[in-house]
Design a protein around this motif. Structure first.
Motif, PDB file in Angstrom:
ATOM      1  N   VAL A 146       0.745  -1.075   0.008  1.00 47.29           N
ATOM      2  CA  VAL A 146      -0.213  -0.125  -0.176  1.00 47.29           C
ATOM      3  C   VAL A 146       0.921   1.251   0.075  1.00 47.29           C
ATOM      4  CG1 VAL A 146      -1.922   1.358   1.234  1.00 47.29           C
ATOM      5  CG2 VAL A 146      -1.763  -1.164   1.237  1.00 47.29           C
ATOM      6  N   GLU A 147       0.773   2.206  -0.988  1.00 48.77           N
ATOM      7  CA  GLU A 147       1.495   3.319  -1.200  1.00 48.77           C
ATOM      8  C   GLU A 147       0.917   4.531  -0.320  1.00 48.77           C
ATOM      9  OE1 GLU A 147       3.794   2.820  -5.482  1.00 48.77           O
ATOM     10  OE2 GLU A 147       1.546   3.198  -5.429  1.00 48.77           O
ATOM     11  N   ARG A 148      -0.299   4.684  -0.652  1.00 46.08           N
ATOM     12  CA  ARG A 148      -1.209   6.108   0.079  1.00 46.08           C
ATOM     13  C   ARG A 148      -2.682   5.299   0.534  1.00 46.08           C
ATOM     14  NH1 ARG A 148       0.119  11.729  -1.699  1.00 46.08           N
ATOM     15  NH2 ARG A 148       2.328  11.571  -1.659  1.00 46.08           N
ATOM     16  N   VAL A 149      -3.065   6.039   1.462  1.00 46.54           N
ATOM     17  CA  VAL A 149      -4.449   5.793   1.850  1.00 46.54           C
ATOM     18  C   VAL A 149      -5.214   7.067   2.171  1.00 46.54           C
ATOM     19  CG1 VAL A 149      -5.541   4.457   3.806  1.00 46.54           C
ATOM     20  CG2 VAL A 149      -3.325   3.729   3.287  1.00 46.54           C
ATOM     21  N   ALA A 150      -6.595   7.106   1.750  1.00 50.91           N
ATOM     22  CA  ALA A 150      -7.433   8.006   2.097  1.00 50.91           C
ATOM     23  C   ALA A 150      -8.753   7.508   2.737  1.00 50.91           C
ATOM     24  CB  ALA A 150      -7.927   8.624   1.038  1.00 50.91           C
ATOM     25  N   LEU A 151      -8.964   7.985   3.924  1.00 55.75           N
ATOM     26  CA  LEU A 151      -9.745   7.229   4.906  1.00 55.75           C
ATOM     27  C   LEU A 151     -11.060   8.635   5.116  1.00 55.75           C
ATOM     28  CD1 LEU A 151      -7.447   6.061   7.586  1.00 55.75           C
ATOM     29  CD2 LEU A 151      -8.329   4.867   5.859  1.00 55.75           C
ATOM     30  N   CYS A 152     -12.127   8.282   4.773  1.00 65.34           N
ATOM     31  CA  CYS A 152     -13.178   9.126   4.738  1.00 65.34           C
ATOM     32  C   CYS A 152     -14.368   8.796   5.868  1.00 65.34           C
ATOM     33  CB  CYS A 152     -13.851   9.222   3.425  1.00 65.34           C
ATOM     34  SG  CYS A 152     -15.381  10.475   3.268  1.00 65.34           S
ATOM     35  N   CYS A 153     -14.549   9.668   6.786  1.00 66.77           N
ATOM     36  CA  CYS A 153     -15.422   9.529   7.980  1.00 66.77           C
ATOM     37  C   CYS A 153     -15.234   8.231   8.325  1.00 66.77           C
ATOM     38  CB  CYS A 153     -16.939   9.810   7.374  1.00 66.77           C
ATOM     39  SG  CYS A 153     -17.094  11.573   6.782  1.00 66.77           S
ATOM     40  N   ALA A 154     -13.888   7.675   8.857  1.00 69.70           N
ATOM     41  CA  ALA A 154     -13.884   6.417   9.207  1.00 69.70           C
ATOM     42  C   ALA A 154     -13.476   6.172  10.592  1.00 69.70           C
ATOM     43  CB  ALA A 154     -12.699   5.582   8.443  1.00 69.70           C
ATOM     44  N   ASN A 238      -4.607  -0.434  21.767  1.00 72.00           N
ATOM     45  CA  ASN A 238      -4.143  -1.780  20.811  1.00 72.00           C
ATOM     46  C   ASN A 238      -4.345  -1.575  19.403  1.00 72.00           C
ATOM     47  OD1 ASN A 238      -4.537  -3.301  23.010  1.00 72.00           O
ATOM     48  ND2 ASN A 238      -6.760  -3.492  23.107  1.00 72.00           N
ATOM     49  N   LEU A 239      -4.397  -0.086  18.959  1.00 71.23           N
ATOM     50  CA  LEU A 239      -4.507  -0.049  17.493  1.00 71.23           C
ATOM     51  C   LEU A 239      -3.028   0.478  17.099  1.00 71.23           C
ATOM     52  CD1 LEU A 239      -6.061   0.433  15.124  1.00 71.23           C
ATOM     53  CD2 LEU A 239      -6.524   2.933  15.766  1.00 71.23           C
ATOM     54  N   PRO A 240      -2.280  -0.479  16.329  1.00 70.39           N
ATOM     55  CA  PRO A 240      -0.979   0.076  15.546  1.00 70.39           C
ATOM     56  C   PRO A 240      -1.404   1.145  14.593  1.00 70.39           C
ATOM     57  CG  PRO A 240      -1.702  -2.348  15.319  1.00 70.39           C
ATOM     58  CD  PRO A 240      -2.816  -1.532  15.856  1.00 70.39           C
ATOM     59  N   LYS A 241      -0.084   2.044  14.383  1.00 70.14           N
ATOM     60  CA  LYS A 241      -0.144   3.151  13.695  1.00 70.14           C
ATOM     61  C   LYS A 241       0.350   2.764  12.134  1.00 70.14           C
ATOM     62  CE  LYS A 241       1.024   6.425  17.074  1.00 70.14           C
ATOM     63  NZ  LYS A 241       2.179   7.613  17.373  1.00 70.14           N
ATOM     64  N   ILE A 242      -0.311   3.281  11.219  1.00 68.50           N
ATOM     65  CA  ILE A 242      -0.150   3.111   9.813  1.00 68.50           C
ATOM     66  C   ILE A 242       0.980   4.182   9.398  1.00 68.50           C
ATOM     67  CG2 ILE A 242      -2.353   2.092   8.964  1.00 68.50           C
ATOM     68  CD1 ILE A 242      -3.072   4.481   7.808  1.00 68.50           C
ATOM     69  N   THR A 243       1.830   3.802   8.464  1.00 72.78           N
ATOM     70  CA  THR A 243       3.182   4.519   8.102  1.00 72.78           C
ATOM     71  C   THR A 243       2.837   5.292   6.894  1.00 72.78           C
ATOM     72  OG1 THR A 243       4.184   2.844   7.375  1.00 72.78           O
ATOM     73  CG2 THR A 243       4.535   3.369   9.842  1.00 72.78           C
ATOM     74  N   SER A 272       2.470  11.624   9.319  1.00 69.48           N
ATOM     75  CA  SER A 272       2.340  11.186   7.766  1.00 69.48           C
ATOM     76  C   SER A 272       0.847  11.522   7.366  1.00 69.48           C
ATOM     77  CB  SER A 272       2.384   9.584   7.664  1.00 69.48           C
ATOM     78  OG  SER A 272       1.793   9.201   8.550  1.00 69.48           O
ATOM     79  N   ALA A 273      -0.143  12.088   8.195  1.00 71.04           N
ATOM     80  CA  ALA A 273      -1.447  12.190   8.046  1.00 71.04           C
ATOM     81  C   ALA A 273      -1.811  13.705   7.781  1.00 71.04           C
ATOM     82  CB  ALA A 273      -2.376  11.494   8.987  1.00 71.04           C
ATOM     83  N   GLN A 274      -2.657  14.097   6.839  1.00 71.84           N
ATOM     84  CA  GLN A 274      -3.330  15.333   6.882  1.00 71.84           C
ATOM     85  C   GLN A 274      -4.867  15.111   6.977  1.00 71.84           C
ATOM     86  OE1 GLN A 274      -3.367  16.950   2.511  1.00 71.84           O
ATOM     87  NE2 GLN A 274      -2.068  15.513   2.279  1.00 71.84           N
ATOM     88  N   LEU A 275      -5.576  16.246   7.496  1.00 75.10           N
ATOM     89  CA  LEU A 275      -6.964  16.133   7.861  1.00 75.10           C
ATOM     90  C   LEU A 275      -7.499  17.243   7.286  1.00 75.10           C
ATOM     91  CD1 LEU A 275      -9.359  15.163   9.548  1.00 75.10           C
ATOM     92  CD2 LEU A 275      -8.638  16.749  11.172  1.00 75.10           C
ATOM     93  N   VAL A 276      -8.505  16.780   6.229  1.00 77.69           N
ATOM     94  CA  VAL A 276      -9.460  17.929   5.745  1.00 77.69           C
ATOM     95  C   VAL A 276     -10.900  18.015   6.201  1.00 77.69           C
ATOM     96  CG1 VAL A 276     -10.573  18.430   3.564  1.00 77.69           C
ATOM     97  CG2 VAL A 276      -8.115  17.709   3.542  1.00 77.69           C
ATOM     98  N   ILE A 277     -11.340  18.701   6.728  1.00 79.42           N
ATOM     99  CA  ILE A 277     -12.809  19.000   7.445  1.00 79.42           C
ATOM    100  C   ILE A 277     -13.590  19.734   6.128  1.00 79.42           C
ATOM    101  CG2 ILE A 277     -14.329  19.786   9.122  1.00 79.42           C
ATOM    102  CD1 ILE A 277     -12.318  17.633   9.965  1.00 79.42           C
ATOM    103  N   ILE A 278     -14.666  19.035   5.763  1.00 84.39           N
ATOM    104  CA  ILE A 278     -15.533  19.708   4.793  1.00 84.39           C
ATOM    105  C   ILE A 278     -16.711  20.315   5.496  1.00 84.39           C
ATOM    106  CG2 ILE A 278     -17.092  19.288   2.684  1.00 84.39           C
ATOM    107  CD1 ILE A 278     -14.704  17.332   1.755  1.00 84.39           C
TER     108      ILE A 278
END
Length: 327
Positions: A146-154, A238-243, A272-278
């Motif tokens: 996995v290269e990049r991940v976009a998470l929407c309202c997750a 218990n939640l590991p971090k994604i990189t 490594s994360a950016q947050l966008v609020i719409i």
């Protein structure tokens, strides 16, 4: 591939579903069933012709109608530049398993096996709501894939105690399941009020009943188990971090997974994360604000090293390599 025939008995929901199926086919995708073994079958919309010079983008849906309804408005923005794959997660659409495992970790394992079966070695992902839980686990289990991940309202960073402490509008798992898996027009209206900042004021009862009949009656108990699996005994430590580089998109007025969970996820993943609020958008931000949703996804994925400065035709591909050699 499933036949593109209009339903024998006219149903507005089935007709819309047929339209999306037709649009996916016109976008260069075909619906393929893959037997993963162990009683697990997954359906996935895959490119009719996988272009090796294009990066791969995997689109994971959340609870709702099916993957086509959640990504139908966005597909055309990505198929020219990516090999796009859109699976039905287990117990949605045509995907199912006889295994008793219901965790998002198991869903992720099946997604990984599915993509490997289609010969995909590298990919980026978008995960909407429940699909974001699965995408997060795919990124954890296969960081090299996995290269990049976009998470929407997750709400990946939710904890079991959040429900007890009043973070959510619902007070227990049964109430949450009754809304997310509506079996009556009243519950479907309630889901719409929870999902949209500006829900439709008047929706004909016949359409609500038709939608439930076509979209909400399969695998109800199994889907309840999926909801229980993500909410039971969940703890942040218990939640590991994604990189991987991660884009987090959230509707400011989300009533299903409140925006606090977006800020929490940003803090958890870190630099490594950016947050966008719409603004003026609820949980269904992908449907309520599709232009903004796509704009942020394009900015994020098109900035990827493997992404489109990429050539889009074989002629461009040839010239691209000539330029690299001569530079």
């Amino acid at each position: 591939m499933f036949p593109l025939k209009l339903p024998k008995f006219i149903s507005l929901t089935a007709s819309i579903d047929w339209f999306y199926r037709h649009s996916f086919a016109n976008a260069g995708l075909r619906s393929v069933l893959t037997n993963l073994g162990d009683g697990t079958i997954m359906n996935c919309w895959v490119p009719k012709s996988h272009k090796p010079y294009k990066p791969t983008l995997l689109l994971l849906h959340g609870f709702g109608a099916n993957a086509m309804w959640q990504y139908g408005e966005h597909l055309r923005h990505f198929t020219p530049h990516f090999n796009v794959y859109v699976p039905d997660l287990l117990f949605f659409g045509h995907s199912y398993t006889s295994c008793l495992e219901r965790s998002e970790s198991f869903q992720a394992q099946c997604v990984i096996r599915l993509m490997e079966a289609h010969g995909v070695g590298k990919m980026s992902m978008v995960g909407i709501s429940y699909g974001g839980f699965v995408a997060y686990n795919v990124a954890l289990q296969c960081p090299g894939m996995v290269e990049r991940v976009a998470l929407c309202c997750a709400g990946v960073c939710l904890e079991a105690k959040d429900m007890e402490e009043g973070l959510f509008r619902v007070s227990n798992l049964d109430e949450a399941a009754s809304i997310l898996l509506p079996q009556t027009p009243e519950k479907l209206k309630e889901l719409m009020r929870f999902s949209f900042f500006k829900p439709a004021k008047t929706v004909p009862s016949f359409f609500l009943t038709d939608f439930i009949h076509v979209m909400c009656t399969d695998y109800v108990e199994e889907k309840r188990d999926l909801i229980r699996a993500i909410l039971t005994e969940r703890k942040m430590f218990n939640l590991p971090k994604i990189t991987q580089p991660t884009l987090i998109i959230w509707g400011q007025q989300d009533q299903i997974f409140p925006v606090e969970l977006g800020y929490r996820l940003k803090r958890h993943v870190g630099k490594s994360a950016q947050l966008v609020i719409i603004k003026n958008a609820g949980h269904a931000v992908n449907l309520e604000k599709p232009k903004e949703f796509v704009k942020h996804l394009k900015a994020f994925f098109y900035d990827s090293p493997s992404s489109p400065s990429s050539p889009t035709t074989w002629k461009d591909h040839f010239q691209f390599h000539i330029n690299k050699v001569s530079s």
